[in-house]
Design a protein around this motif. Structure first.
Motif, PDB file in Angstrom:
ATOM      1  N   ARG A 208       0.828  -1.191   0.000  1.00 49.72           N
ATOM      2  CA  ARG A 208       0.000   0.000   0.000  1.00 49.72           C
ATOM      3  C   ARG A 208       0.871   1.253   0.000  1.00 49.72           C
ATOM      4  O   ARG A 208       1.977   1.253   0.538  1.00 49.72           O
ATOM      5  N   ILE A 209       0.349   2.293  -0.612  1.00 48.55           N
ATOM      6  CA  ILE A 209       1.088   3.551  -0.725  1.00 48.55           C
ATOM      7  C   ILE A 209       0.701   4.493   0.407  1.00 48.55           C
ATOM      8  O   ILE A 209      -0.486   4.705   0.667  1.00 48.55           O
TER       9      ILE A 209
ATOM     10  N   PHE B 131      -2.503   6.807   4.074  1.00 44.34           N
ATOM     11  CA  PHE B 131      -2.758   5.867   2.986  1.00 44.34           C
ATOM     12  C   PHE B 131      -3.465   6.542   1.810  1.00 44.34           C
ATOM     13  O   PHE B 131      -4.465   7.229   1.974  1.00 44.34           O
ATOM     14  N   MET B 132      -2.925   6.320   0.627  1.00 41.46           N
ATOM     15  CA  MET B 132      -3.552   6.770  -0.612  1.00 41.46           C
ATOM     16  C   MET B 132      -4.869   6.023  -0.795  1.00 41.46           C
ATOM     17  O   MET B 132      -4.947   4.826  -0.536  1.00 41.46           O
ATOM     18  N   GLU B 133      -5.901   6.752  -1.232  1.00 39.21           N
ATOM     19  CA  GLU B 133      -7.219   6.148  -1.434  1.00 39.21           C
ATOM     20  C   GLU B 133      -7.428   5.811  -2.913  1.00 39.21           C
ATOM     21  O   GLU B 133      -6.801   6.411  -3.793  1.00 39.21           O
ATOM     22  N   ASN B 134      -8.336   4.889  -3.170  1.00 32.91           N
ATOM     23  CA  ASN B 134      -8.761   4.635  -4.540  1.00 32.91           C
ATOM     24  C   ASN B 134      -9.307   5.922  -5.163  1.00 32.91           C
ATOM     25  O   ASN B 134      -9.931   6.736  -4.481  1.00 32.91           O
ATOM     26  N   GLY B 135      -9.054   6.106  -6.449  1.00 37.68           N
ATOM     27  CA  GLY B 135      -9.657   7.223  -7.172  1.00 37.68           C
ATOM     28  C   GLY B 135      -8.896   8.532  -7.084  1.00 37.68           C
ATOM     29  O   GLY B 135      -9.365   9.548  -7.584  1.00 37.68           O
ATOM     30  N   GLU B 136      -7.741   8.535  -6.457  1.00 41.64           N
ATOM     31  CA  GLU B 136      -6.950   9.767  -6.405  1.00 41.64           C
ATOM     32  C   GLU B 136      -5.544   9.493  -6.922  1.00 41.64           C
ATOM     33  O   GLU B 136      -5.116   8.350  -7.040  1.00 41.64           O
ATOM     34  N   SER B 137      -4.828  10.586  -7.263  1.00 42.49           N
ATOM     35  CA  SER B 137      -3.442  10.456  -7.695  1.00 42.49           C
ATOM     36  C   SER B 137      -2.533  10.515  -6.471  1.00 42.49           C
ATOM     37  O   SER B 137      -2.970  10.884  -5.377  1.00 42.49           O
ATOM     38  N   THR B 138      -1.268  10.161  -6.661  1.00 43.61           N
ATOM     39  CA  THR B 138      -0.326  10.209  -5.528  1.00 43.61           C
ATOM     40  C   THR B 138      -0.220  11.637  -4.985  1.00 43.61           C
ATOM     41  O   THR B 138      -0.151  11.841  -3.770  1.00 43.61           O
TER      42      THR B 138
ATOM     43  N   ASP C 104      -2.567  14.046  -5.270  1.00 39.52           N
ATOM     44  CA  ASP C 104      -3.845  14.327  -4.600  1.00 39.52           C
ATOM     45  C   ASP C 104      -3.809  13.788  -3.179  1.00 39.52           C
ATOM     46  O   ASP C 104      -4.260  14.456  -2.240  1.00 39.52           O
TER      47      ASP C 104
ATOM     48  N   ARG D  43      -4.185  15.947   0.112  1.00 34.38           N
ATOM     49  CA  ARG D  43      -5.333  15.702   0.986  1.00 34.38           C
ATOM     50  C   ARG D  43      -4.890  15.406   2.418  1.00 34.38           C
ATOM     51  O   ARG D  43      -5.436  15.963   3.384  1.00 34.38           O
TER      52      ARG D  43
END
Ligand code: ZN
Ligand code: ZN
Lengths: 186, 186
Positions: free
Chosen positions: A38-39, A71-78, A80, A84
């Motif tokens: 996970r990112i 944690f990066m969420e689905n539907g966004e760029s790194t 973003d 966020r």
């Protein structure tokens, strides 16, 4: 993982045809369940000669200082995701500058991406995730109260690179034994 | 996701306390199931004035040409993943040069990382995943038989940047409507 998230059957461990690794496989519906790193995306926000740190309001490491990241969420760029997390944890808006550290944390299956970012204004504040948010000069950094070794590494690299005003992307590898020296590609 | 992978109960959709997004939550054991973007790591292998492409032996896009790349596995670094995929798909060993493209593919929740890599030797070959593997000069690239638009983009960027012999990291964002222009930070 014990049960198939598709059909609810007990999963088994095996190597699928054409693969070379053990996976969780469902004997009922045939689904192969992959598990991937996970990112974690975040920022090193800079204002003048100071950097912005957050005092964690949540476990783990509650009460210790860190950079805004999560944690990066689905539907966004790194980017973003980094922006966020910085907004959510530090209540500040940043201008992205460059990807600064790319750290593979092998034993927990995480890839941490920290962006260097500029704060146009010294506007920030605490949040549900941060007890305090503050700007620190290099001398003021609470080195003995940092939440994570990866954060210490990023800050050390930054103050070193700042002398030359050159901030190349660093690749870092960490496992349970410690760090591989931060490597720079050309 | 229909069932809890921990206990096998049917999951429900809801926003956990302190969160602001809908998640799959297990009413029986309380586990919150997060879904996060996956990393695809690969290489643009270069030998002299040529680049290495693989003709896909598996769906999707069987029979079309691509760069060696695939899902990053737990327990490896992003560079390890790129090197392993290149070994598995093209039977070649590369020297990593730099991270070249970082592409967030929003509608499929993927982050694609392509490394620029040098081939010390023109040694390569087909594999279970590639019907053919070949070196192509810019003029020889099978532009109308490329597997993915992201690969076309990486190749276009590369031949453009090669004129200046300067290969900065590119951030790219893609959604179902198409590309955001490849952005370069400082
Ligand atoms: Zn199943
Ligand atoms: Zn459960």
């Amino acid at each position: 993982m014990n049960y198939c998230s598709q059909c609810g059957e007990s999963v088994e461990i095996g190597i699928p045809p054409g693969d070379n690794r053990e996976r969780h496989i469902c004997p009922a519906c045939g689904t192969i369940h992959y598990h991937n790193p996970r990112i974690i995306a975040g920022c090193l926000p800079v204002y003048g000669d100071k950097v912005l740190l957050c005092k964690r309001a949540i476990e783990p490491r509650l009460g210790y200082w860190t950079l805004p990241a999560g944690f990066m969420e689905n539907g966004e760029s790194t980017e973003d995701a980094a922006r966020r997390e910085t907004r959510e944890e530090a209540c500040t808006e940043v201008q992205m500058q460059s990807l600064y550290t790319l750290t593979s944390i092998l034993h927990v299956n995480q890839v941490q991406m920290i962006y260097l970012a500029q704060m146009p204004e010294p506007t920030f504040g605490p949040s549900e995730e941060s007890l305090e948010v503050e700007l620190f000069s290099e001398e003021e950094i609470p080195w003995d109260q940092l939440a994570f070794e990866t954060i210490r590494m990023v800050l050390n690299l930054y103050f070193e690179d700042r002398k030359k005003q050159h901030f190349p992307l660093r690749h870092v590898e960490i496992d349970s034994n410690g760090f591989n020296t931060a490597r720079v590609h050309d």
